[in-house]
Scaffold this motif. Structure first.
Motif, short mmCIF file in Angstrom:
data_model
loop_
_atom_site.label_atom_id
_atom_site.label_comp_id
_atom_site.label_asym_id
_atom_site.label_seq_id
_atom_site.Cartn_x
_atom_site.Cartn_y
_atom_site.Cartn_z
N HIS A 198 0.99 -1.22 0.04
CA HIS A 198 -0.08 -0.14 0.08
C HIS A 198 1.11 1.41 0.14
CE1 HIS A 198 0.84 -0.73 4.17
NE2 HIS A 198 0.77 0.64 4.48
N LEU A 199 2.20 1.03 0.13
CA LEU A 199 3.07 2.20 0.28
C LEU A 199 3.24 2.72 -1.09
CD1 LEU A 199 5.40 1.57 3.10
CD2 LEU A 199 3.31 2.90 3.22
N GLN A 200 3.40 4.04 -1.28
CA GLN A 200 4.01 4.58 -2.59
C GLN A 200 5.27 5.32 -2.31
OE1 GLN A 200 2.31 4.69 -5.38
NE2 GLN A 200 0.58 3.24 -4.43
N GLU A 201 6.27 4.90 -3.19
CA GLU A 201 7.36 5.59 -3.06
C GLU A 201 7.59 6.90 -3.87
OE1 GLU A 201 10.71 1.92 -2.69
OE2 GLU A 201 9.57 1.95 -4.72
N GLU A 202 8.58 7.74 -3.54
CA GLU A 202 8.84 8.87 -4.04
C GLU A 202 9.39 8.71 -5.30
OE1 GLU A 202 11.31 11.71 -2.10
OE2 GLU A 202 10.02 11.21 -0.12
N GLN A 203 10.14 7.57 -5.57
CA GLN A 203 10.57 7.34 -7.17
C GLN A 203 10.82 5.65 -6.92
OE1 GLN A 203 12.97 9.69 -5.44
NE2 GLN A 203 13.54 7.65 -4.21
N PRO A 204 10.60 5.16 -8.19
CA PRO A 204 10.98 3.75 -8.22
C PRO A 204 12.36 3.36 -7.93
CG PRO A 204 10.52 4.59 -10.25
CD PRO A 204 10.32 5.77 -9.34
N THR A 205 12.37 2.08 -7.50
CA THR A 205 13.87 1.51 -7.45
C THR A 205 14.09 0.45 -8.35
OG1 THR A 205 13.60 1.98 -5.07
CG2 THR A 205 15.39 0.28 -5.81
N PHE A 206 15.02 0.68 -9.23
CA PHE A 206 15.44 -0.30 -10.35
C PHE A 206 16.76 -1.09 -9.77
CE2 PHE A 206 13.19 2.93 -13.37
CZ PHE A 206 11.92 2.10 -13.34
N VAL A 207 16.68 -2.21 -10.15
CA VAL A 207 17.84 -3.20 -9.79
C VAL A 207 18.50 -3.76 -11.27
CG1 VAL A 207 18.50 -5.29 -8.63
CG2 VAL A 207 16.63 -3.76 -7.89
N VAL A 208 19.73 -3.62 -11.25
CA VAL A 208 20.30 -4.24 -12.31
C VAL A 208 21.70 -4.99 -12.24
CG1 VAL A 208 21.56 -3.54 -14.56
CG2 VAL A 208 19.80 -2.19 -13.89
N ASP A 209 21.58 -6.35 -12.55
CA ASP A 209 22.80 -7.15 -12.11
C ASP A 209 23.74 -7.09 -13.53
OD1 ASP A 209 24.67 -8.69 -11.04
OD2 ASP A 209 23.37 -10.75 -11.28
N MET A 210 24.88 -6.45 -13.21
CA MET A 210 25.98 -6.49 -14.36
C MET A 210 26.85 -7.89 -14.15
SD MET A 210 26.99 -2.54 -14.34
CE MET A 210 28.04 -2.83 -15.70
N GLY A 211 26.70 -8.66 -13.28
CA GLY A 211 27.56 -9.98 -13.12
C GLY A 211 28.94 -9.57 -12.80
N ALA A 212 29.63 -10.15 -13.86
CA ALA A 212 31.39 -9.91 -13.63
C ALA A 212 31.79 -8.76 -14.39
CB ALA A 212 32.00 -11.12 -14.14
N GLU A 213 30.72 -7.83 -14.92
CA GLU A 213 30.99 -6.95 -15.72
C GLU A 213 31.23 -5.51 -15.04
OE1 GLU A 213 31.75 -7.02 -18.93
OE2 GLU A 213 31.19 -8.95 -19.09
N ALA A 214 32.06 -4.60 -15.38
CA ALA A 214 32.26 -3.34 -14.70
C ALA A 214 32.29 -2.13 -15.71
CB ALA A 214 33.95 -3.51 -14.13
N VAL A 215 32.09 -0.94 -15.14
CA VAL A 215 31.96 0.27 -15.89
C VAL A 215 33.34 0.90 -15.94
CG1 VAL A 215 31.02 2.54 -15.95
CG2 VAL A 215 29.60 0.46 -15.17
N ASP A 216 33.95 1.18 -16.92
CA ASP A 216 35.13 1.80 -17.04
C ASP A 216 35.06 3.21 -17.36
OD1 ASP A 216 38.07 2.27 -17.38
OD2 ASP A 216 38.02 1.40 -19.43
#
Length: 275
Positions: free
Chosen positions: A61-79
């Protein structure tokens, strides 16, 4: 639970992004909090648009101010110098209590999906179910849910003293905490308290008092807290688990866990109860 999000919905304004790389969380350089932004500010996620999940509130019943998105990059990394990976423990120790719960729950789901790609019964590929957080094998119909491992954690006091221990893993940090351990199959929570205390430090306890509980995502524990009175025995440490254990006066405590953790809350409860 987490549900997949169509790519066209990712352009609908700011959201909290929990992006996992290996066992760490991606944050803006110099920050300790997950980014709150829109998808266009995260161009490196283009390769993961089909694998974005939305974490729904535990209270529907709760409404969040903004949604929460989840992403799994596994073994990858951001360069990129704009982003860095920080440990999950570091993030959790620097967040408010509400955010602690959200980040911890997201990591437990990610860990579950990573470790249940194949059926433990027949070895076939598992597939995520749409209407609940579960993985199912289409070959033999075996279904799995996220693992929750119950652990007891107990603060032991004797008049104006509290028994605290330094675990083998915390030897370098020199932090002392309450005793804790996993509940074994066929064991009640109270039986686990008595067994773990005796196994780890060789003393007996009495007058157990339930305190509260806390999810602890390392990786999937549920900590169930108790207060207990000392009932005899001399401290004898289990050398495999405990580096040192001592009775401490309440006005001369060593370094202890923060109150964000249930261990810190238990210690604080003993101080208030005996003061």
């Amino acid at each position: 639970m987490m549900k997949k999000v169509p790519s066209h919905q990712l352009k609908q304004g700011a959201a909290r992004w929990l992006i996992f790389s290996r066992s760490k969380l991606l944050v803006a350089s110099g920050d300790t909090q997950p980014p709150v932004t829109d998808a266009s500010s995260l161009p490196f996620l283009a390769a993961y648009q089909q694998d974005v999940y939305q974490l729904t509130p535990l209270e529907a019943h709760l409404q969040e101010e903004q949604p929460t998105f989840v992403v799994d990059m596994g073994a990858e990394a951001v360069d990129s110098d704009e982003w860095e990976e920080v440990s999950l423990r570091n993030v959790l120790m620097n967040t408010p209590v509400g955010a602690f719960s959200v980040v911890g729950r997201a990591w437990q789901y990610v860990h579950f999906l990573r470790t249940h790609r194949f059926c433990g019964q027949c070895g076939s590929a598992m597939h995520k179910i749409d209407w609940e957080m579960a993985m199912q094998c289409q070959q033999c119909q075996h279904r799995c849910y996220p693992r929750v491992s119950p652990c007891i954690i107990v603060a032991i006091h004797d008049n104006e003293r509290i028994l605290l221990a330094r675990g083998v893993r915390h030897r370098e940090t020199n932090m002392y905490s309450t005793l804790a351990g996993f509940v074994e199959s066929g064991e009640s929570l109270e039986q686990a308290v008595h067994r773990e205390v005796f196994e780890e430090v060789g003393v007996r306890v009495k007058n157990l008092q339930y305190f509260g509980s806390q999810p602890w995502p390392f990786p999937h524990s549920l900590m169930v807290g108790y207060l207990a009175e000392y009932d005899g025995g001399n401290i004898v440490c289990d050398e495999h688990e405990i580096d040192d254990a001592q009775w401490f006066s309440l006005d001369a405590l060593p370094d202890t866990p923060p109150k964000l953790s249930i261990a810190g809350q238990l210690i604080d409860a003993v101080i208030k109860q005996l003061s």
